[in-house]
Write a protein that holds these residues in place. Structure first.
Motif, short mmCIF file in Angstrom:
data_model
loop_
_atom_site.label_atom_id
_atom_site.label_comp_id
_atom_site.label_asym_id
_atom_site.label_seq_id
_atom_site.Cartn_x
_atom_site.Cartn_y
_atom_site.Cartn_z
N GLY A 1 0.84 -1.19 0.00
CA GLY A 1 0.00 0.00 0.00
C GLY A 1 0.87 1.24 0.00
O GLY A 1 1.88 1.30 0.72
N ILE A 2 0.51 2.23 -0.81
CA ILE A 2 1.25 3.49 -0.88
C ILE A 2 0.27 4.62 -0.55
O ILE A 2 -0.80 4.72 -1.17
CB ILE A 2 1.85 3.72 -2.28
CG1 ILE A 2 2.78 2.55 -2.66
CG2 ILE A 2 2.62 5.04 -2.33
CD1 ILE A 2 3.30 2.62 -4.09
N GLY A 3 0.64 5.44 0.43
CA GLY A 3 -0.27 6.50 0.84
C GLY A 3 0.45 7.70 1.40
O GLY A 3 1.66 7.67 1.68
N ASP A 4 -0.32 8.78 1.59
CA ASP A 4 0.26 10.01 2.12
C ASP A 4 -0.60 10.66 3.20
O ASP A 4 -0.38 11.81 3.56
CB ASP A 4 0.52 11.01 0.99
CG ASP A 4 -0.75 11.36 0.21
OD1 ASP A 4 -1.87 11.07 0.70
OD2 ASP A 4 -0.62 11.92 -0.89
N PRO B 1 -4.74 -3.66 6.22
CA PRO B 1 -3.28 -3.55 6.11
C PRO B 1 -2.75 -4.14 4.81
O PRO B 1 -3.42 -4.93 4.13
CB PRO B 1 -2.79 -4.37 7.30
CG PRO B 1 -3.83 -5.45 7.43
CD PRO B 1 -5.14 -4.81 7.04
N ALA B 2 -1.54 -3.75 4.47
CA ALA B 2 -0.76 -4.41 3.42
C ALA B 2 0.51 -4.94 4.05
O ALA B 2 0.91 -4.51 5.14
CB ALA B 2 -0.43 -3.43 2.29
N ASP B 3 1.16 -5.87 3.38
CA ASP B 3 2.43 -6.39 3.91
C ASP B 3 3.47 -5.28 3.99
O ASP B 3 4.28 -5.25 4.92
CB ASP B 3 2.94 -7.52 3.01
CG ASP B 3 2.03 -8.73 3.01
OD1 ASP B 3 1.63 -9.18 4.10
OD2 ASP B 3 1.68 -9.21 1.91
N HIS B 4 3.45 -4.39 3.02
CA HIS B 4 4.41 -3.29 2.98
C HIS B 4 3.62 -1.99 2.82
O HIS B 4 2.76 -1.89 1.93
CB HIS B 4 5.39 -3.46 1.83
CG HIS B 4 5.99 -4.83 1.75
ND1 HIS B 4 6.77 -5.35 2.76
CD2 HIS B 4 5.88 -5.80 0.81
CE1 HIS B 4 7.13 -6.59 2.43
NE2 HIS B 4 6.61 -6.88 1.26
N ALA B 5 3.91 -1.02 3.68
CA ALA B 5 3.20 0.27 3.65
C ALA B 5 4.21 1.38 3.39
O ALA B 5 5.01 1.73 4.26
CB ALA B 5 2.47 0.50 4.97
N ILE B 6 4.19 1.91 2.17
CA ILE B 6 5.14 2.95 1.76
C ILE B 6 4.49 4.31 1.99
O ILE B 6 3.42 4.60 1.45
CB ILE B 6 5.52 2.79 0.28
CG1 ILE B 6 6.19 1.43 0.05
CG2 ILE B 6 6.43 3.93 -0.17
CD1 ILE B 6 6.40 1.10 -1.41
N VAL B 7 5.14 5.13 2.78
CA VAL B 7 4.64 6.45 3.12
C VAL B 7 5.40 7.49 2.31
O VAL B 7 6.63 7.46 2.23
CB VAL B 7 4.79 6.73 4.62
CG1 VAL B 7 4.40 8.16 4.94
CG2 VAL B 7 3.94 5.76 5.43
N ALA B 8 4.65 8.42 1.68
CA ALA B 8 5.29 9.45 0.86
C ALA B 8 4.62 10.79 1.11
O ALA B 8 3.46 10.85 1.53
CB ALA B 8 5.19 9.09 -0.62
N GLY B 9 5.34 11.87 0.85
CA GLY B 9 4.76 13.20 0.96
C GLY B 9 3.61 13.38 0.00
O GLY B 9 2.62 14.06 0.29
N VAL B 10 3.71 12.77 -1.18
CA VAL B 10 2.65 12.67 -2.18
C VAL B 10 2.70 11.23 -2.70
O VAL B 10 3.78 10.73 -3.03
CB VAL B 10 2.86 13.67 -3.33
CG1 VAL B 10 1.81 13.47 -4.43
CG2 VAL B 10 2.82 15.10 -2.81
N GLU C 1 -1.28 20.53 -11.05
CA GLU C 1 -0.82 20.38 -9.68
C GLU C 1 -1.35 19.08 -9.10
O GLU C 1 -2.33 18.50 -9.59
CB GLU C 1 -1.27 21.57 -8.83
CG GLU C 1 -2.77 21.67 -8.61
CD GLU C 1 -3.14 22.83 -7.68
OE1 GLU C 1 -2.64 23.94 -7.90
OE2 GLU C 1 -3.93 22.59 -6.76
N VAL C 2 -0.68 18.61 -8.05
CA VAL C 2 -1.10 17.41 -7.32
C VAL C 2 -1.05 17.75 -5.84
O VAL C 2 -0.03 18.26 -5.34
CB VAL C 2 -0.17 16.20 -7.62
CG1 VAL C 2 -0.64 14.97 -6.86
CG2 VAL C 2 -0.13 15.92 -9.12
N ASP C 3 -2.14 17.50 -5.13
CA ASP C 3 -2.23 17.81 -3.70
C ASP C 3 -1.86 19.25 -3.39
O ASP C 3 -1.19 19.56 -2.40
CB ASP C 3 -1.36 16.85 -2.88
CG ASP C 3 -2.02 15.49 -2.68
OD1 ASP C 3 -3.22 15.36 -3.03
OD2 ASP C 3 -1.36 14.58 -2.18
N GLY C 4 -2.28 20.16 -4.27
CA GLY C 4 -2.05 21.58 -4.04
C GLY C 4 -0.65 22.04 -4.35
O GLY C 4 -0.33 23.22 -4.18
N LEU C 5 0.22 21.14 -4.82
CA LEU C 5 1.61 21.47 -5.15
C LEU C 5 1.77 21.51 -6.66
O LEU C 5 1.45 20.52 -7.34
CB LEU C 5 2.57 20.45 -4.53
CG LEU C 5 2.46 20.26 -3.01
CD1 LEU C 5 3.26 19.03 -2.57
CD2 LEU C 5 2.96 21.51 -2.28
#
Length: 655
Positions: free
Chosen positions: A509-512, A541-550, A626-630
């Protein structure tokens, strides 16, 4: 007995002299000439020599070729002085037509014209020593001692048993008449010393080098560890991990399969003792460049690190220190938070690395995205998610993986048009299937994920969700403003829930923000550290959770991480089980992979496509670049360029 005890103190030359005189105190050589390289020996007719040499070079892990003799040569100048291979082994095996027919103590009879008795094929079995070529192959006779010296327990020695060896379901690269399954040696290793065992054996390429598989033996086609093909049954201690190294017994399998009219080998316990110190085994230089060994000398930056990829089935993977460091750099870049959402609080190191390793081992990947946060607009989707999904998809396609996209029924037609446009503009390598999921019965997810609903036959081995609305604890789906958007979301979460109980399917899972599918792995952090987290936190849940600013940045980093792993010789050797010589990509492969990395031009093109379809920025709702206001420039373009700088710099270092 005094003489026997002193044997261990003799030099290789002194032991060889005793063997040549058929000293009765010497039967096996494994414990003799410690500190020196031992070699296995294969002797074949000249007509097969070129094919066998090529077979060794194509399969370097099981068959590390040190020296090929001249025709009829009895000595071995690069490895020892005063050698006569016809007498310097205590026991020889003789094979005819792929059958072991006898054991002999010397090969003097082959110096003369010898006709092996065969009523039907006598004319095919006539050989002189002058017709024969000797191959000297590196072996792991010092394997147990090396592991013990660095604190790795050697179970078979503790139990007084011979090493266990198995034929696998993995085929060596065939050459001419030579083809056979890879044979492996198995040693149970406690998980806390896996890295030590891997690094120690990596430093000895002539002893077959680092492991070719760590984990479930079934992944090698070995269904029962209790019945080895060679050696004795092992006893694993609780917690032990099965670790497999390529074995020189592969050469014997090649002889048995190819059925040469005559072949000779050393017996398994009677190796050839060289004068080469084990400490310098990686620097042995053959007499001619054309006979150069088909392995790379150990390089500290290419030394492997070991990582757990999957619990069910159990699988570890290897990657070199340099590439691991670069993927960690990528992870730090995408963890930046210019939107000041506080996402850094959810960061867990190496989630990106573990996901990339699992995806590298995959063959069929399903990707889902779509966060309909703009419920007042049509379409309600946002510009975060699809770009990252397409970036991952095109890299996976470039690496030869099968890729499927899973979307909501309401967005099927629009997303098909977007995929078609991405292919047309060169953002996506080629078209991919786009499908939906109907949760119309209790077993729907199982039938979607597995052929005929059979959990032993999964269609996909990895599911990826990127910026995909995730189910909260109360069963609803919330955007960051606490608005329930359940009516716009198909229950694709059910696929991730079902995958937890299906062996062989890994999830990412990839989320911000913490409300995305897969972020359930970080649920408690989301609830306590993110605004409105107690309501919006995803439960799944996912096995791997990748956190990113976007979230898109997470998709870009996965694409870059996969590129790095496929240009890492250490990882490629492990993927290919030490078979084949293409441990680095060809120029054409590298060009294709590079072309399928995310780039500023491609991502700007794709974002403009999304805007034309009426897809809006997540935070502001603007129909703009833009993406997420950026804004795309300079924020997103700057992140993409930094990811590429790390990726391409590391690739050039690997080459």
């Amino acid at each position: 007995m005094g003489e026997f005890r002193n044997l261990k103190c003799l030099s290789p030359a002194e032991v060889r002299l005793l063997i040549s005189k058929k000293d009765s105190t010497i039967s096996i050589t494994a414990a003799l000439a410690k500190g020196y390289c031992h070699a296995s020996v294969i002797i074949l007719p000249d007509c097969l020599a070129n094919d066998f040499e090529a077979f060794c070079h194509r399969n370097p892990a099981p068959l590390p070729l040190i020296y090929r003799s001249q025709l009829g040569e009895t000595s071995c100048p690069p490895l020892s002085r005063h050698t006569d291979i016809r007498t310097d082994l205590s026991q020889y095996y003789v094979y005819e037509d792929g059958r072991l027919v006898k054991t002999v103590s010397n090969l003097h009879s082959y110096t003369r014209q010898t006709s092996i008795q065969s009523e039907q094929h006598a004319e095919q079995h006539s050989h002189r020593w002058s017709d024969m070529v000797c191959f000297y192959l590196g072996c792991n006779s010092s394997f147990a001692g090396r592991l013990k010296n660095v604190g790795v327990p050697v179970r078979n020695m503790e139990q007084g048993r011979n090493t266990s060896m198995y034929k696998t379901g993995v085929s060596c690269v065939p050459v001419g008449v030579f083809s056979c399954p890879l044979v492996v040696t198995m040693c149970p290793v406690p998980p806390d010393v896996l890295d030590v065992a891997v690094e120690e054996t990596y430093s000895n390429p002539l002893g077959h080098g680092a492991p070719v598989h760590i984990g479930d033996p079934a992944l090698l086609g070995i269904m029962d560890l209790s019945t080895p093909d060679y050696g004795e049954r092992p006893e694993l201690q609780p917690g032990d991990v099965p670790v497999f190294w390529a074995s020189g017994m592969t050469a014997i399998e090649a002889i048995l399969n190819s059925k040469p009219s005559l072949a000779i080998s050393n017996s398994p316990d009677c190796m050839f003792l060289t004068d080469i110190p084990a400490s310098s085994s990686s620097t042995i230089t053959p007499p001619t460049e054309s006979m150069a060994p088909s392995y790379s000398k150990p390089n500290s930056e290419q030394a492997p690190l070991c990582f757990l990829v999957s619990h069910n089935p159990l699988l570890y993977s290897l990657a070199c220190q340099r590439v691991v460091a670069r993927i960690r750099e990528l992870e730090m870049i995408i963890g930046e938070d210019p939107g000041q959402r506080g996402i850094r609080a959810l960061f867990v190191q190496d989630e990106l690395l573990h996901s990339c390793l699992a995806l590298s081992h995959s063959t069929s990947v399903a990707i889902t995205t779509g966060f309909p946060t703009h419920y007042m607009h049509s379409p309600p989707d946002e510009t975060d998610g699809p770009p990252g999904a397409i970036a991952m998809a095109t890299m996976l396609l470039s690496l030869g993986k099968q890729v499927t996209m899973v979307t909501d029924k309401r967005a099927l037609e629009m997303n098909q048009a977007i995929i078609d446009e991405a292919v047309k503009t060169g953002v996506l390598k080629s078209t991919i299937p786009l499908i939906t999921f109907d949760d119309n019965d209790p077993d729907a997810a199982l039938h979607f994920l597995c052929h005929h609903g059979d959990s032993s036959k999964p269609r996909y081995d990895h599911l990826v969700a990127i910026e995909r609305s995730g189910r909260a604890e109360d069963g609803n789906y919330y955007n960051m403003r606490e608005v329930n958007i359940k009516h716009l979301v198909d229950p694709i979460d059910e696929l991730f829930i079902a995958a937890k109980n299906i062996p062989g399917i890994t999830t990412t899972g990839i989320g911000d923000g913490g409300n995305e599918l897969g972020m359930g792995k970080l649920k408690e952090k989301v609830k306590s550290l993110m605004p409105k987290g107690s309501l919006i936190a995803c439960e799944v849940p996912a096995d791997h959770a990748i956190v990113a600013g976007v979230s898109n940045w997470g998709g870009y980093a996965v694409a870059c991480g996969l590129f790095l792993l496929h240009t890492c010789p250490t990882h490629q050797r492990y993927l290919k089980k030490g078979l084949g010589v293409e441990r680095t990509p060809s120029r054409e492969q590298l060009q294709d992979w590079t072309a399928n990395l995310p780039s500023v031009n491609k991502e700007e093109t794709f974002l403009s496509t999304l805007v034309r379809f009426g897809i809006r920025s997540g935070k502001t709702g603007h129909l703009a670049m833009e993406v997420d206001g950026l804004t795309f420039h300079p924020t997103h373009s700057g992140i993409i360029n930094r990811l590429l700088d790390v990726t391409l710099a590391a690739s050039s270092e690997n080459h």
